[in-house]
Design an enzyme around this catalytic site. Structure first.
Site, PDB file in Angstrom:
ATOM      1  N   ASP A  16      -2.933   4.757  -2.708  1.00  0.00           N
ATOM      2  CA  ASP A  16      -2.604   4.187  -1.395  1.00  0.00           C
ATOM      3  C   ASP A  16      -1.993   2.791  -1.537  1.00  0.00           C
ATOM      4  O   ASP A  16      -2.319   2.059  -2.469  1.00  0.00           O
ATOM      5  CB  ASP A  16      -3.880   4.127  -0.535  1.00  0.00           C
ATOM      6  CG  ASP A  16      -3.558   3.917   0.937  1.00  0.00           C
ATOM      7  OD1 ASP A  16      -2.463   4.318   1.386  1.00  0.00           O
ATOM      8  OD2 ASP A  16      -4.407   3.339   1.645  1.00  0.00           O
ATOM      9  N   ASN A  18       1.608   2.069  -0.962  1.00  0.00           N
ATOM     10  CA  ASN A  18       3.058   1.987  -1.221  1.00  0.00           C
ATOM     11  C   ASN A  18       3.801   1.312  -0.068  1.00  0.00           C
ATOM     12  O   ASN A  18       4.703   0.503  -0.291  1.00  0.00           O
ATOM     13  CB  ASN A  18       3.664   3.383  -1.384  1.00  0.00           C
ATOM     14  CG  ASN A  18       3.163   4.105  -2.612  1.00  0.00           C
ATOM     15  OD1 ASN A  18       2.540   3.497  -3.476  1.00  0.00           O
ATOM     16  ND2 ASN A  18       3.435   5.395  -2.690  1.00  0.00           N
ATOM     17  N   ARG A  20       2.699  -0.817   2.254  1.00  0.00           N
ATOM     18  CA  ARG A  20       2.433  -2.259   2.336  1.00  0.00           C
ATOM     19  C   ARG A  20       3.098  -3.009   1.189  1.00  0.00           C
ATOM     20  O   ARG A  20       3.564  -4.135   1.356  1.00  0.00           O
ATOM     21  CB  ARG A  20       0.917  -2.522   2.374  1.00  0.00           C
ATOM     22  CG  ARG A  20       0.325  -2.313   3.769  1.00  0.00           C
ATOM     23  CD  ARG A  20      -1.159  -2.174   3.725  1.00  0.00           C
ATOM     24  NE  ARG A  20      -1.546  -0.867   3.200  1.00  0.00           N
ATOM     25  CZ  ARG A  20      -2.729  -0.583   2.681  1.00  0.00           C
ATOM     26  NH1 ARG A  20      -3.648  -1.531   2.601  1.00  0.00           N
ATOM     27  NH2 ARG A  20      -2.998   0.636   2.256  1.00  0.00           N
ATOM     28  N   TRP A  21       3.149  -2.398   0.028  1.00  0.00           N
ATOM     29  CA  TRP A  21       3.830  -3.031  -1.121  1.00  0.00           C
ATOM     30  C   TRP A  21       5.279  -3.337  -0.752  1.00  0.00           C
ATOM     31  O   TRP A  21       5.787  -4.421  -1.027  1.00  0.00           O
ATOM     32  CB  TRP A  21       3.761  -2.092  -2.336  1.00  0.00           C
ATOM     33  CG  TRP A  21       4.346  -2.656  -3.592  1.00  0.00           C
ATOM     34  CD1 TRP A  21       3.683  -3.353  -4.565  1.00  0.00           C
ATOM     35  CD2 TRP A  21       5.705  -2.548  -4.025  1.00  0.00           C
ATOM     36  NE1 TRP A  21       4.550  -3.697  -5.573  1.00  0.00           N
ATOM     37  CE2 TRP A  21       5.802  -3.217  -5.270  1.00  0.00           C
ATOM     38  CE3 TRP A  21       6.855  -1.954  -3.490  1.00  0.00           C
ATOM     39  CZ2 TRP A  21       6.993  -3.317  -5.980  1.00  0.00           C
ATOM     40  CZ3 TRP A  21       8.050  -2.060  -4.195  1.00  0.00           C
ATOM     41  CH2 TRP A  21       8.117  -2.732  -5.427  1.00  0.00           C
ATOM     42  N   HIS A  33       7.406   3.971  -1.982  1.00  0.00           N
ATOM     43  CA  HIS A  33       7.064   5.297  -2.522  1.00  0.00           C
ATOM     44  C   HIS A  33       7.770   5.532  -3.855  1.00  0.00           C
ATOM     45  O   HIS A  33       7.199   6.097  -4.779  1.00  0.00           O
ATOM     46  CB  HIS A  33       7.439   6.392  -1.520  1.00  0.00           C
ATOM     47  CG  HIS A  33       6.635   6.334  -0.254  1.00  0.00           C
ATOM     48  ND1 HIS A  33       5.264   6.205  -0.258  1.00  0.00           N
ATOM     49  CD2 HIS A  33       6.990   6.371   1.054  1.00  0.00           C
ATOM     50  CE1 HIS A  33       4.814   6.169   0.992  1.00  0.00           C
ATOM     51  NE2 HIS A  33       5.838   6.261   1.803  1.00  0.00           N
ATOM     52  N   SER A  61      -1.135  14.111   2.089  1.00  0.00           N
ATOM     53  CA  SER A  61      -2.281  14.785   2.723  1.00  0.00           C
ATOM     54  C   SER A  61      -1.825  15.688   3.857  1.00  0.00           C
ATOM     55  O   SER A  61      -0.691  15.567   4.355  1.00  0.00           O
ATOM     56  CB  SER A  61      -3.257  13.734   3.273  1.00  0.00           C
ATOM     57  OG  SER A  61      -2.745  13.143   4.464  1.00  0.00           O
ATOM     58  N   ASN A  64      -0.588  13.602   6.549  1.00  0.00           N
ATOM     59  CA  ASN A  64       0.620  12.789   6.394  1.00  0.00           C
ATOM     60  C   ASN A  64       1.843  13.380   7.106  1.00  0.00           C
ATOM     61  O   ASN A  64       2.856  12.690   7.282  1.00  0.00           O
ATOM     62  CB  ASN A  64       0.935  12.543   4.906  1.00  0.00           C
ATOM     63  CG  ASN A  64      -0.030  11.576   4.230  1.00  0.00           C
ATOM     64  OD1 ASN A  64      -0.335  11.713   3.046  1.00  0.00           O
ATOM     65  ND2 ASN A  64      -0.520  10.575   4.963  1.00  0.00           N
ATOM     66  N   ARG A 176      -9.665   4.512  -5.270  1.00  0.00           N
ATOM     67  CA  ARG A 176      -8.717   4.364  -4.164  1.00  0.00           C
ATOM     68  C   ARG A 176      -8.099   2.976  -4.263  1.00  0.00           C
ATOM     69  O   ARG A 176      -8.802   1.971  -4.208  1.00  0.00           O
ATOM     70  CB  ARG A 176      -9.374   4.527  -2.793  1.00  0.00           C
ATOM     71  CG  ARG A 176      -8.311   4.396  -1.676  1.00  0.00           C
ATOM     72  CD  ARG A 176      -8.835   4.596  -0.275  1.00  0.00           C
ATOM     73  NE  ARG A 176      -7.708   4.577   0.670  1.00  0.00           N
ATOM     74  CZ  ARG A 176      -7.532   5.428   1.673  1.00  0.00           C
ATOM     75  NH1 ARG A 176      -8.416   6.376   1.884  1.00  0.00           N
ATOM     76  NH2 ARG A 176      -6.487   5.321   2.467  1.00  0.00           N
ATOM     77  N   ARG A 182     -12.272   4.244   2.404  1.00  0.00           N
ATOM     78  CA  ARG A 182     -12.510   5.579   2.953  1.00  0.00           C
ATOM     79  C   ARG A 182     -11.921   6.639   2.018  1.00  0.00           C
ATOM     80  O   ARG A 182     -11.118   6.339   1.141  1.00  0.00           O
ATOM     81  CB  ARG A 182     -11.935   5.705   4.361  1.00  0.00           C
ATOM     82  CG  ARG A 182     -10.461   5.342   4.495  1.00  0.00           C
ATOM     83  CD  ARG A 182      -9.947   5.535   5.925  1.00  0.00           C
ATOM     84  NE  ARG A 182      -8.600   5.036   6.071  1.00  0.00           N
ATOM     85  CZ  ARG A 182      -8.275   3.877   6.694  1.00  0.00           C
ATOM     86  NH1 ARG A 182      -9.203   3.134   7.250  1.00  0.00           N
ATOM     87  NH2 ARG A 182      -7.014   3.510   6.763  1.00  0.00           N
TER      88      ARG A 182
HETATM   89  C1  IPE Z   1      -4.411   8.839   1.822  1.00  0.00           C
HETATM   90  O1  IPE Z   1      -3.669   7.754   2.240  1.00  0.00           O
HETATM   91  C2  IPE Z   1      -3.506   9.956   1.431  1.00  0.00           C
HETATM   92  C3  IPE Z   1      -2.735   9.758   0.214  1.00  0.00           C
HETATM   93  C4  IPE Z   1      -2.858   8.768  -0.636  1.00  0.00           C
HETATM   94  C5  IPE Z   1      -1.801  10.801  -0.095  1.00  0.00           C
HETATM   95  P1  IPE Z   1      -3.316   7.521   3.784  1.00  0.00           P
HETATM   96  O2  IPE Z   1      -2.563   6.245   3.865  1.00  0.00           O
HETATM   97  O3  IPE Z   1      -2.668   8.722   4.345  1.00  0.00           O
HETATM   98  O4  IPE Z   1      -4.770   7.380   4.425  1.00  0.00           O
HETATM   99  P2  IPE Z   1      -5.261   6.656   5.747  1.00  0.00           P
HETATM  100  O5  IPE Z   1      -4.338   7.055   6.851  1.00  0.00           O
HETATM  101  O6  IPE Z   1      -5.188   5.183   5.478  1.00  0.00           O
HETATM  102  O7  IPE Z   1      -6.672   7.112   5.924  1.00  0.00           O
HETATM  103  C1  IPE Z   2       1.102   6.013  -0.277  1.00  0.00           C
HETATM  104  O1  IPE Z   2       0.710   4.903   0.410  1.00  0.00           O
HETATM  105  C2  IPE Z   2       0.286   7.216  -0.006  1.00  0.00           C
HETATM  106  C3  IPE Z   2       0.950   8.260   0.795  1.00  0.00           C
HETATM  107  C4  IPE Z   2       0.350   8.732   1.846  1.00  0.00           C
HETATM  108  C5  IPE Z   2       2.214   8.823   0.396  1.00  0.00           C
HETATM  109  P1  IPE Z   2       0.995   4.700   1.963  1.00  0.00           P
HETATM  110  O2  IPE Z   2       2.327   5.229   2.333  1.00  0.00           O
HETATM  111  O3  IPE Z   2      -0.137   5.222   2.770  1.00  0.00           O
HETATM  112  O4  IPE Z   2       1.028   3.104   2.011  1.00  0.00           O
HETATM  113  P2  IPE Z   2       0.326   2.160   3.048  1.00  0.00           P
HETATM  114  O5  IPE Z   2      -1.118   2.551   3.115  1.00  0.00           O
HETATM  115  O6  IPE Z   2       1.026   2.382   4.364  1.00  0.00           O
HETATM  116  O7  IPE Z   2       0.532   0.797   2.515  1.00  0.00           O
HETATM  117 MG    MG Z   3      -1.894   4.438   3.349  1.00  0.00          MG
END
Ligand code: IPE
Ligand code: IPE
Ligand code: MG
Length: 230
Positions: A16, A18, A20-21, A33, A61, A64, A176, A182
């Site tokens: 998790d 990407n 925000r990075w 990503h 997920s 997603n 995580r 979570r």
């Molecule tokens: C969890 O990250 C799913 C993956 C890393 C693929 P999310 O960014 O989707 O989770 P939430 O929405 O913060 O719970």
């Molecule tokens: C990658 O991080 C995980 C995926 C769900 C592909 P995010 O895209 O959830 O990044 P944040 O949480 O918004 O920073």
């Molecule tokens: Mg995320």
């Protein structure tokens, strides 16, 4: 592969952070990503070179799909590109590549790449890389229950066997990245006794040094499994 009980056999990671990075750098989420895929290559090499047999990565997920269409199509495109590039590389490295999740809804070319990955790399013996894509822990349990319907006296072992991870050890460690505390529908059944590490580092910045710190901490942990220390 190492078989010391204090050394992990299976590490699973919720990748998790990407988005925000990228945001921190005033860049589009898609670049986050893309950077995240590079981290996959680095961390997979690190995990398997340390003699850990299984690495399971949460990439997309079942929830997603609710992201903007442009982000979803970007993630699907990256996944396809990842498979194309990595099937020959992982074959050479003797790593088995499995995709866990409902891939039947993806485009034909991706479905074919997923089968190809399995056929070319199944049983290679150098380690197992599971990429969870269109994966949800609840959907996985529902699928398992449906596949056992009609069977009487269902055991824990029966359920374990029909999960996507059937035949594999449960994850010893779940990491995580990205600072949230979570599980977000990841490995709900398999995580019963996993050691869980929440780290603030955003996935594109996750390093081998942090991985080593987690492994060292894990090795020093007394896993009691409900019993008391000896
Ligand atoms: C969890 O990250 C799913 C993956 C890393 C693929 P999310 O960014 O989707 O989770 P939430 O929405 O913060 O719970
Ligand atoms: C990658 O991080 C995980 C995926 C769900 C592909 P995010 O895209 O959830 O990044 P944040 O949480 O918004 O920073
Ligand atoms: Mg995320």
């Amino acid at each position: 592969m190492k078989s010391d009980a204090r050394y992990p056999s299976h590490i699973a990671i919720i990748m998790d952070g990407n988005g925000r990075w990228a945001k921190n750098r005033h860049m589009p989420r898609s670049l986050g990503h893309r950077e995240g895929v590079k981290t996959i290559d680095r961390i997979a090499d690190a995990v398997f070179s340390r003699g850990i047999g299984y690495l399971t990565l949460f990439a997309f997920s079942t929830e997603n799909w609710g992201r903007p269409e442009s982000e979803v199509s970007g993630l699907l495109g990256l996944f396809k590109k990842y498979l194309k590039k990595n099937i020959p590389i992982l074959t050479r490295k003797n790593i088995s590549l499995n995709v866990l999740g409902d891939v039947s809804v993806l485009d034909e070319e991706t479905v074919a790449l997923v089968s190809d990955a399995y056929e070319k790399t199944h049983g290679l013996g150098g380690g197992v890389l599971n990429i969870c894509f269109n994966y949800g822990g609840r959907a996985e349990i529902v699928r398992a229950v449906n596949s056992l319907s009609g069977k009487t006296e269902i055991t824990e072992q029966d359920i374990s066997e029909v999960l996507y991870t059937g035949g594999m050890p449960d994850p010893d460690i779940i990491v995580r990245t990205g600072g949230e505390h979570r599980i977000s529908n990841f490995l709900l059944y398999q995580s019963a006794y996993s050691e869980i590490y929440f780290v603030d580092t955003l996935w594109p910045d996750f390093s081998e040094a942090e991985l080593d710190k987690i492994i060292a901490d894990y090795s020093a942990t007394d896993r009691r499994f409900g019993k008391i220390s000896e």
